[in-house]
Design a protein around this motif. Structure first.
Motif, PDB file in Angstrom:
ATOM      1  N   HIS A 161       0.842  -1.201   0.000  1.00  0.00           N
ATOM      2  CA  HIS A 161       0.000   0.000   0.000  1.00  0.00           C
ATOM      3  C   HIS A 161       0.877   1.250   0.000  1.00  0.00           C
ATOM      4  O   HIS A 161       1.902   1.312   0.688  1.00  0.00           O
ATOM      5  N   ASP A 162       0.472   2.245  -0.776  1.00  0.00           N
ATOM      6  CA  ASP A 162       1.243   3.470  -0.889  1.00  0.00           C
ATOM      7  C   ASP A 162       0.283   4.654  -0.919  1.00  0.00           C
ATOM      8  O   ASP A 162      -0.449   4.836  -1.890  1.00  0.00           O
ATOM      9  N   ASP A 163       0.250   5.422   0.153  1.00  0.00           N
ATOM     10  CA  ASP A 163      -0.566   6.626   0.232  1.00  0.00           C
ATOM     11  C   ASP A 163       0.118   7.553   1.235  1.00  0.00           C
ATOM     12  O   ASP A 163      -0.141   7.501   2.438  1.00  0.00           O
ATOM     13  N   ALA A 164       1.016   8.386   0.744  1.00  0.00           N
ATOM     14  CA  ALA A 164       1.833   9.246   1.608  1.00  0.00           C
ATOM     15  C   ALA A 164       0.980  10.183   2.460  1.00  0.00           C
ATOM     16  O   ALA A 164       1.294  10.421   3.628  1.00  0.00           O
ATOM     17  N   ASP A 165      -0.099  10.715   1.882  1.00  0.00           N
ATOM     18  CA  ASP A 165      -0.952  11.627   2.645  1.00  0.00           C
ATOM     19  C   ASP A 165      -1.636  10.910   3.809  1.00  0.00           C
ATOM     20  O   ASP A 165      -1.684  11.429   4.924  1.00  0.00           O
ATOM     21  N   LEU A 166      -2.157   9.707   3.555  1.00  0.00           N
ATOM     22  CA  LEU A 166      -2.808   8.938   4.613  1.00  0.00           C
ATOM     23  C   LEU A 166      -1.800   8.575   5.698  1.00  0.00           C
ATOM     24  O   LEU A 166      -2.082   8.705   6.897  1.00  0.00           O
ATOM     25  N   LEU A 167      -0.616   8.147   5.310  1.00  0.00           N
ATOM     26  CA  LEU A 167       0.398   7.772   6.295  1.00  0.00           C
ATOM     27  C   LEU A 167       0.821   8.986   7.132  1.00  0.00           C
ATOM     28  O   LEU A 167       1.030   8.870   8.344  1.00  0.00           O
ATOM     29  N   ALA A 168       0.913  10.151   6.509  1.00  0.00           N
ATOM     30  CA  ALA A 168       1.245  11.370   7.251  1.00  0.00           C
ATOM     31  C   ALA A 168       0.141  11.700   8.265  1.00  0.00           C
ATOM     32  O   ALA A 168       0.432  12.100   9.403  1.00  0.00           O
ATOM     33  N   ARG A 169      -1.113  11.522   7.877  1.00  0.00           N
ATOM     34  CA  ARG A 169      -2.235  11.760   8.804  1.00  0.00           C
ATOM     35  C   ARG A 169      -2.191  10.778   9.969  1.00  0.00           C
ATOM     36  O   ARG A 169      -2.437  11.150  11.115  1.00  0.00           O
ATOM     37  N   ILE A 170      -1.886   9.514   9.678  1.00  0.00           N
ATOM     38  CA  ILE A 170      -1.785   8.510  10.745  1.00  0.00           C
ATOM     39  C   ILE A 170      -0.656   8.891  11.700  1.00  0.00           C
ATOM     40  O   ILE A 170      -0.823   8.856  12.924  1.00  0.00           O
ATOM     41  N   GLY A 171       0.497   9.258  11.157  1.00  0.00           N
ATOM     42  CA  GLY A 171       1.634   9.636  11.998  1.00  0.00           C
ATOM     43  C   GLY A 171       1.321  10.823  12.887  1.00  0.00           C
ATOM     44  O   GLY A 171       1.626  10.812  14.090  1.00  0.00           O
ATOM     45  N   SER A 172       0.695  11.840  12.325  1.00  0.00           N
ATOM     46  CA  SER A 172       0.333  13.022  13.120  1.00  0.00           C
ATOM     47  C   SER A 172      -0.697  12.685  14.181  1.00  0.00           C
ATOM     48  O   SER A 172      -0.602  13.133  15.326  1.00  0.00           O
ATOM     49  N   ASP A 173      -1.695  11.895  13.804  1.00  0.00           N
ATOM     50  CA  ASP A 173      -2.755  11.520  14.746  1.00  0.00           C
ATOM     51  C   ASP A 173      -2.195  10.677  15.889  1.00  0.00           C
ATOM     52  O   ASP A 173      -2.607  10.828  17.046  1.00  0.00           O
ATOM     53  N   ALA A 174      -1.246   9.810  15.598  1.00  0.00           N
ATOM     54  CA  ALA A 174      -0.699   8.907  16.616  1.00  0.00           C
ATOM     55  C   ALA A 174       0.105   9.639  17.690  1.00  0.00           C
ATOM     56  O   ALA A 174       0.340   9.074  18.761  1.00  0.00           O
ATOM     57  N   LEU A 175       0.493  10.874  17.438  1.00  0.00           N
ATOM     58  CA  LEU A 175       1.206  11.633  18.470  1.00  0.00           C
ATOM     59  C   LEU A 175       0.364  11.748  19.739  1.00  0.00           C
ATOM     60  O   LEU A 175       0.899  11.838  20.844  1.00  0.00           O
ATOM     61  N   ARG A 176      -0.951  11.698  19.603  1.00  0.00           N
ATOM     62  CA  ARG A 176      -1.827  11.812  20.776  1.00  0.00           C
ATOM     63  C   ARG A 176      -1.750  10.584  21.681  1.00  0.00           C
ATOM     64  O   ARG A 176      -2.237  10.596  22.805  1.00  0.00           O
ATOM     65  N   LEU A 177      -1.114   9.501  21.195  1.00  0.00           N
ATOM     66  CA  LEU A 177      -0.999   8.286  22.001  1.00  0.00           C
ATOM     67  C   LEU A 177       0.165   8.338  22.991  1.00  0.00           C
ATOM     68  O   LEU A 177       0.252   7.502  23.888  1.00  0.00           O
ATOM     69  N   GLY A 178       1.051   9.310  22.837  1.00  0.00           N
ATOM     70  CA  GLY A 178       2.184   9.426  23.755  1.00  0.00           C
ATOM     71  C   GLY A 178       1.793   9.429  25.222  1.00  0.00           C
ATOM     72  O   GLY A 178       2.352   8.660  26.019  1.00  0.00           O
ATOM     73  N   PRO A 179       0.836  10.248  25.619  1.00  0.00           N
ATOM     74  CA  PRO A 179       0.448  10.275  27.032  1.00  0.00           C
ATOM     75  C   PRO A 179      -0.094   8.927  27.560  1.00  0.00           C
ATOM     76  O   PRO A 179      -0.040   8.673  28.757  1.00  0.00           O
ATOM     77  N   VAL A 180      -0.570   8.059  26.674  1.00  0.00           N
ATOM     78  CA  VAL A 180      -1.026   6.736  27.080  1.00  0.00           C
ATOM     79  C   VAL A 180       0.136   5.954  27.702  1.00  0.00           C
ATOM     80  O   VAL A 180      -0.052   5.106  28.558  1.00  0.00           O
ATOM     81  N   LEU A 181       1.350   6.271  27.272  1.00  0.00           N
ATOM     82  CA  LEU A 181       2.534   5.541  27.712  1.00  0.00           C
ATOM     83  C   LEU A 181       3.122   6.065  29.019  1.00  0.00           C
ATOM     84  O   LEU A 181       4.117   5.532  29.496  1.00  0.00           O
ATOM     85  N   ARG A 182       2.527   7.098  29.594  1.00  0.00           N
ATOM     86  CA  ARG A 182       3.043   7.640  30.868  1.00  0.00           C
ATOM     87  C   ARG A 182       2.840   6.646  31.926  1.00  0.00           C
ATOM     88  O   ARG A 182       2.541   6.148  32.685  1.00  0.00           O
TER      89      ARG A 182
END
Length: 182
Positions: A161-182
């Motif tokens: 699968h190749d969709d740079a825009d979708l992957l960029a959105r996933i990467g940006s959205d996943a930043l919100r998961l950082g606090p889950v790891l506290r």
């Protein structure tokens, strides 16, 4: 006896009759949204979280030397899977806690620079085995600093699968998961 009578009288007068409005639940009673499913994408845990205070042992490249001179307080690592419109991606989320906000900014600058290395994801160091797992270090990269914490996300699609825009959105959205790891 007078105290009991007074309490009964108060309860009778404040029984939630037709003119009474229920008080909203306190903040503690309200359920917090699930960070894995409350954003644009819904994530499923695929590995971890693993927590350590040894950032040197959990990193590679020039980042190893950087941590030798700037020890972290803690590193938490996890893997998540996400599906969107038939595309599957693997997402590594790392939360590094540094002793100071200045060191957190320095770490972000170091890991944001191409060719410097990073923190090992759980596939790279063979902690987790997932059949046909993509190399997330060759996919999308996102990072941010929150006070003394650095959140690092790497994501890549399974298969061709190749969709740079979708992957960029996933990467940006996943930043919100950082606090889950506290």
């Amino acid at each position: 006896m007078a105290v009991i009578a007074g309490l009964v009288w108060w309860l009778v007068r404040h029984d939630g009759g037709p003119g009474d409005v229920a008080a909203p639940p306190s903040e503690q009673q309200q359920e917090e949204p699930d960070p894995l499913t409350s954003g644009e994408f819904h994530y499923q845990t695929a590995g971890g979280p693993l927590i350590s205070d040894d950032c040197v042992a959990n990193s590679y490249g020039k980042v190893v030397a950087w941590f030798e001179n700037h020890p972290c307080k803690r590193v938490s690592r996890a893997l998540y899977a996400v599906e969107h419109e038939g595309a599957r991606a693997l997402v590594s989320v790392v939360l590094v806690t540094m002793p100071s906000a200045n060191e957190a900014q320095q770490l972000k600058l170091t890991t944001d620079t191409d060719g410097t290395g990073n923190i090992n994801d759980l596939i790279r160091d063979e902690t987790v085995t997932i059949p046909d797992a993509p190399n997330v270090a060759q996919g999308e990269y996102a990072s941010k600093v929150e006070d003394t914490d650095v959140i690092i996300v790497e994501a890549a699609f399974f298969g061709d699968h190749d969709d740079a825009d979708l992957l960029a959105r996933i990467g940006s959205d996943a930043l919100r998961l950082g606090p889950v790891l506290r």
